[in-house]
Design a protein around this motif. Structure first.
Motif, PDB file in Angstrom:
ATOM      1  N   ASP A 345       0.718  -1.337   0.154  1.00 18.45           N
ATOM      2  CA  ASP A 345      -0.020   0.032  -0.153  1.00 18.45           C
ATOM      3  C   ASP A 345       0.887   1.191   0.018  1.00 18.45           C
ATOM      4  O   ASP A 345       1.682   1.304   0.797  1.00 18.45           O
ATOM      5  CB  ASP A 345      -0.841  -0.101   1.204  1.00 18.45           C
ATOM      6  CG  ASP A 345      -1.856  -1.026   1.128  1.00 18.45           C
ATOM      7  OD1 ASP A 345      -2.028  -1.629   0.110  1.00 18.45           O
ATOM      8  OD2 ASP A 345      -2.518  -1.498   2.421  1.00 18.45           O
ATOM      9  N   VAL A 346       0.547   2.191  -0.984  1.00 18.91           N
ATOM     10  CA  VAL A 346       1.455   3.269  -1.090  1.00 18.91           C
ATOM     11  C   VAL A 346       0.656   4.516  -0.927  1.00 18.91           C
ATOM     12  O   VAL A 346      -0.575   4.588  -1.568  1.00 18.91           O
ATOM     13  CB  VAL A 346       2.173   3.363  -2.597  1.00 18.91           C
ATOM     14  CG1 VAL A 346       2.770   4.593  -2.691  1.00 18.91           C
ATOM     15  CG2 VAL A 346       3.018   1.865  -2.667  1.00 18.91           C
ATOM     16  N   ASP A 354      -3.886  13.766  -9.427  1.00 17.91           N
ATOM     17  CA  ASP A 354      -4.837  12.831 -10.382  1.00 17.91           C
ATOM     18  C   ASP A 354      -4.648  11.452 -10.069  1.00 17.91           C
ATOM     19  O   ASP A 354      -3.929  10.926  -9.640  1.00 17.91           O
ATOM     20  CB  ASP A 354      -4.155  13.352 -11.996  1.00 17.91           C
ATOM     21  CG  ASP A 354      -5.332  12.876 -13.041  1.00 17.91           C
ATOM     22  OD1 ASP A 354      -6.183  13.607 -13.464  1.00 17.91           O
ATOM     23  OD2 ASP A 354      -5.311  11.645 -13.454  1.00 17.91           O
ATOM     24  N   ALA A 355      -5.593  10.726 -10.452  1.00 17.04           N
ATOM     25  CA  ALA A 355      -5.780   9.375 -10.438  1.00 17.04           C
ATOM     26  C   ALA A 355      -4.852   8.488 -11.388  1.00 17.04           C
ATOM     27  O   ALA A 355      -4.743   7.429 -11.054  1.00 17.04           O
ATOM     28  CB  ALA A 355      -7.305   8.740 -10.563  1.00 17.04           C
ATOM     29  N   TRP A 368      -7.350   0.839  -6.234  1.00  9.31           N
ATOM     30  CA  TRP A 368      -7.324   2.533  -5.324  1.00  9.31           C
ATOM     31  C   TRP A 368      -8.014   2.218  -3.965  1.00  9.31           C
ATOM     32  O   TRP A 368      -9.078   1.846  -3.734  1.00  9.31           O
ATOM     33  CB  TRP A 368      -8.309   3.133  -6.472  1.00  9.31           C
ATOM     34  CG  TRP A 368      -7.915   3.529  -7.825  1.00  9.31           C
ATOM     35  CD1 TRP A 368      -8.255   2.703  -8.920  1.00  9.31           C
ATOM     36  CD2 TRP A 368      -6.766   4.218  -8.272  1.00  9.31           C
ATOM     37  NE1 TRP A 368      -7.518   3.114  -9.988  1.00  9.31           N
ATOM     38  CE2 TRP A 368      -6.428   3.934  -9.563  1.00  9.31           C
ATOM     39  CE3 TRP A 368      -5.870   4.946  -7.613  1.00  9.31           C
ATOM     40  CZ2 TRP A 368      -5.511   4.671 -10.291  1.00  9.31           C
ATOM     41  CZ3 TRP A 368      -4.979   5.657  -8.239  1.00  9.31           C
ATOM     42  CH2 TRP A 368      -4.820   5.629  -9.538  1.00  9.31           C
ATOM     43  N   LEU A 369      -7.366   2.634  -2.972  1.00 11.85           N
ATOM     44  CA  LEU A 369      -7.636   2.656  -1.735  1.00 11.85           C
ATOM     45  C   LEU A 369      -8.388   3.979  -1.129  1.00 11.85           C
ATOM     46  O   LEU A 369      -8.788   3.751  -0.083  1.00 11.85           O
ATOM     47  CB  LEU A 369      -6.315   2.395  -0.807  1.00 11.85           C
ATOM     48  CG  LEU A 369      -5.871   0.961  -1.166  1.00 11.85           C
ATOM     49  CD1 LEU A 369      -4.541   0.914  -0.346  1.00 11.85           C
ATOM     50  CD2 LEU A 369      -6.676  -0.118  -1.013  1.00 11.85           C
ATOM     51  N   PRO A 373      -8.204  15.139   0.494  1.00 13.20           N
ATOM     52  CA  PRO A 373      -7.447  16.268   0.251  1.00 13.20           C
ATOM     53  C   PRO A 373      -5.917  16.371   0.566  1.00 13.20           C
ATOM     54  O   PRO A 373      -5.588  15.871   1.844  1.00 13.20           O
ATOM     55  CB  PRO A 373      -7.973  17.568   0.938  1.00 13.20           C
ATOM     56  CG  PRO A 373      -9.548  17.096   1.118  1.00 13.20           C
ATOM     57  CD  PRO A 373      -9.417  15.406   1.119  1.00 13.20           C
ATOM     58  N   GLY A 374      -4.978  16.314  -0.212  1.00 13.93           N
ATOM     59  CA  GLY A 374      -3.634  16.220  -0.186  1.00 13.93           C
ATOM     60  C   GLY A 374      -3.122  14.808  -0.331  1.00 13.93           C
ATOM     61  O   GLY A 374      -1.855  14.729  -0.092  1.00 13.93           O
ATOM     62  N   GLU A 375      -3.882  13.689  -0.253  1.00 13.34           N
ATOM     63  CA  GLU A 375      -3.395  12.454  -0.491  1.00 13.34           C
ATOM     64  C   GLU A 375      -4.196  11.342  -1.327  1.00 13.34           C
ATOM     65  O   GLU A 375      -5.410  11.610  -1.900  1.00 13.34           O
ATOM     66  CB  GLU A 375      -3.309  11.785   1.097  1.00 13.34           C
ATOM     67  CG  GLU A 375      -2.569  12.089   2.014  1.00 13.34           C
ATOM     68  CD  GLU A 375      -2.515  11.131   3.299  1.00 13.34           C
ATOM     69  OE1 GLU A 375      -1.509  11.331   4.015  1.00 13.34           O
ATOM     70  OE2 GLU A 375      -3.287  10.297   3.455  1.00 13.34           O
ATOM     71  N   LEU A 376      -3.564  10.609  -1.855  1.00 17.64           N
ATOM     72  CA  LEU A 376      -3.932   9.578  -2.956  1.00 17.64           C
ATOM     73  C   LEU A 376      -3.344   8.089  -2.306  1.00 17.64           C
ATOM     74  O   LEU A 376      -2.144   8.100  -2.338  1.00 17.64           O
ATOM     75  CB  LEU A 376      -3.697   9.775  -4.437  1.00 17.64           C
ATOM     76  CG  LEU A 376      -4.106   8.891  -5.251  1.00 17.64           C
ATOM     77  CD1 LEU A 376      -5.475   9.048  -5.345  1.00 17.64           C
ATOM     78  CD2 LEU A 376      -3.518   9.401  -6.831  1.00 17.64           C
ATOM     79  N   LYS A 377      -4.083   7.139  -2.141  1.00 19.49           N
ATOM     80  CA  LYS A 377      -3.623   5.672  -1.521  1.00 19.49           C
ATOM     81  C   LYS A 377      -3.948   4.705  -2.676  1.00 19.49           C
ATOM     82  O   LYS A 377      -5.029   4.708  -3.345  1.00 19.49           O
ATOM     83  CB  LYS A 377      -4.325   5.688  -0.413  1.00 19.49           C
ATOM     84  CG  LYS A 377      -3.845   6.512   1.070  1.00 19.49           C
ATOM     85  CD  LYS A 377      -4.276   6.012   2.097  1.00 19.49           C
ATOM     86  CE  LYS A 377      -3.859   6.879   3.122  1.00 19.49           C
ATOM     87  NZ  LYS A 377      -4.193   6.532   4.686  1.00 19.49           N
TER      88      LYS A 377
END
Length: 544
Positions: A345-346, A354-355, A368-369, A373-377
């Motif tokens: 998991d990153v 962007d995705a 996609w986890l 706002p500010g993060e994409l997991k």
């Protein structure tokens, strides 16, 4: 003792005595003016305060001599103000002191490009070593204090020469201390160094003129932040700054070190010279200080925060302003090490991400986890045959400066810092600990450790221990008496003073090897660094 040396001492002492006499003549008037000035706001009030508090020595025909002929960092000006209190009994309240430093740093500070080479000193990074232009400058200026203290100020040749006289007037033994007798110290300081220093660090520069005339962007707004605290690990989060007056801010933080470990806090900050952020905050249950620098365009911020009273314990800090005009600005990727054949998991921290994420060949985004706002997991799978090494991360088609590294197994482990200093405590002097990290490396294309193509993967968990560094340390049982390692890589030194339990009753100083033991699958790796445990520092200063 040479006649030139005697003359230098006399000149320095004469200046100090004349200043003291002028203080005695105007002190009552000055203090009355200062009280009214401090109650007011703005530049005019700051000018009146400086005239009142500093004019006794420096006001000549309506002009402040000496003060107007130099530029310094905020810490440099603060040390000057404090020194005036020690040498000449200038009395200032904390608010008056800050007002004077703010005014002088804003108008006679350093441009970002001028202070940049010595940010590690400003940020109080532990175990840093500053670099002088050559050996003579290092020996003449760096034997008693850091060379950076010299390089973080600007003067013309005459002012540099006066500084030499001040040194000799206030510290007459300077020629005989710190190995000064291996050369004609005073003649070199008086006749050669002023011109050299004026050429290296002149008062008037294009960089400062440009920065003085530029409009500086306030730090207000939301910021996406990231960094790493040795012993704790990497973090991401947010910072919000609200205006509390000109160049003053109320600040809130939310720092996420990992699942279930979120640290929140509140504090305040002041910005000097348009970019020099100095803040205080309560983060969780820790009182901290922050020293950051805003980028010239005000879109980024970087620096370090550390514990109040223990500046050796702290964390790196990077921030990007969460601006509507910014898109796909990546601040950090955690973790930065991805093992071949593993699913991980990153978290990607940044602004308007962007995705569409590309981590390079052999790394597939499988799930996609979540996005906030500010993060994409994301969850990624690394192919067994993915090429080892470092690759840049691309978000939304935009290549970033952030990287991830693919590896099969660690090749070596090193201890950082490789050489560190801790200081004993005792009485009113707190001990100065030392924080270590275990860093995993790949050997690089040549397959050899310790060469230029080695690949730094990042910090890894370790078990810590110490042992005597050499035969003398073994004989004196340094590992027994100098202190102990905490589980997270922090060395906690013992108390100072003669120890009757040691041979000869010596102090608890020591020379130790610090060992990190790292388990990596079926292999165990060791890294080793050196630690000197030395006596207390009695006079800590903002710029050492």
């Amino acid at each position: 003792m040479s006649e030139a040396f005697r003359e230098g001492v006399r000149d320095g002492i004469r200046d100090a005595m004349q200043c003291g006499a002028r203080i005695a003549g105007v002190l009552a008037v000055a203090m009355g003016m200062a009280g009214a000035a401090h109650a007011a706001n703005g530049d005019a009030a700051a000018q009146r305060l400086i005239e009142a508090k500093c004019g006794a020595c420096h006001l000549d025909n309506g002009k402040l001599t000496r003060i107007s002929e130099m530029r310094k960092s905020p810490e440099g000006w603060d040390m000057t103000v404090v020194r005036m209190g020690i040498w000449h009994k200038v009395e200032l309240t904390p608010g008056e002191r800050q007002t004077i430093v703010k005014y002088l740093a804003d108008r006679q500070g350093l441009a970002p490009s001028e202070s940049a080479p010595y940010r590690p000193l400003t940020e109080r990074r532990p175990n840093m070593q500053d670099t002088a232009p050559d050996e003579e400058m290092a020996q003449m200026c760096g034997r008693c204090h850091s060379y950076g203290r010299v390089a973080l100020q600007r003067r013309d040749e005459g002012e540099w020469r006066k500084l030499m006289h001040t040194h000799l007037g206030q510290f007459p033994s300077a020629e005989y201390s710190a190995m000064g007798r291996d050369r004609n110290w005073w003649e070199i300081a008086r006749d050669q160094l002023p011109a050299r220093l004026a050429a290296l660090y002149p008062k008037d520069t294009p960089a400062w003129r440009e920065w003085r005339s530029a409009k500086h962007r306030p730090a207000t707004g939301s910021w996406v932040v990231a960094g790493e605290r040795p012993g704790w690990g990497a973090y991401t989060g947010t910072m919000k700054a609200r205006a509390a007056g000109p160049d003053r801010y109320e600040v809130s933080y939310e720092l996420r070190f990992g699942p279930g470990n979120t640290v929140r806090g509140q504090g305040d900050a002041i910005v000097y010279t348009g970019y020099e952020w100095r803040g205080s905050a309560k983060l969780g249950n820790e009182d901290t200080r922050s020293i950051f620098a805003l980028s010239p365009d005000g879109s980024r911020m970087s620096g370090r925060w550390f514990l109040k009273g223990a500046d050796e314990i702290g964390a790196r800090f990077e921030a990007v302003r969460a601006d509507d005009a910014v898109k796909n600005e990546l601040v950090a990727v955690t973790p930065r090490m991805l093992r071949n054949g593993a699913t991980t998991d990153v978290t990607l921290a940044g602004v308007a991400l962007d995705a569409k994420v590309d981590l390079g060949p052999g790394i597939e985004v499988v799930e996609w986890l979540g996005k906030s706002p500010g993060e994409l997991k994301v969850r990624v799978r690394v192919a067994v045959d993915a090429p080892e090494g470092v690759r840049k991360v691309v978000v939304g088609g935009r290549e970033s400066a952030q990287t991830v590294a693919v590896f099969r197994r660690f090749d070596t482990v090193r201890v950082e810092p490789a050489f560190a200093v801790a200081r004993l405590g005792g009485g009113t002097v707190a001990p100065m600990s030392a924080q270590f990290d275990a860093i995993a490396f790949l050997n690089g294309a040549d397959g050899k450790p310790g060469t230029d193509d080695d690949i730094r993967l990042g910090s890894v968990p370790a078990t810590w221990s110490t042992e005597p560094f050499d035969d003398r340390a073994r004989h004196d049982e340094d590992a027994r008496y100098a202190g102990h390692m905490a589980p997270h890589g922090q060395f906690v030194p013992s108390f100072g003073g003669p120890n009757p339990l040691r041979r000869g009753g010596i102090n608890n100083v020591g020379n130790l090897s610090v060992i990190a033991t790292v388990a990596d699958g079926d292999q165990t790796l060791n890294g080793k660094g050196q630690l000197m445990v030395v006596a207390q520092r009695w006079n800590p200063t903002p710029l050492r």
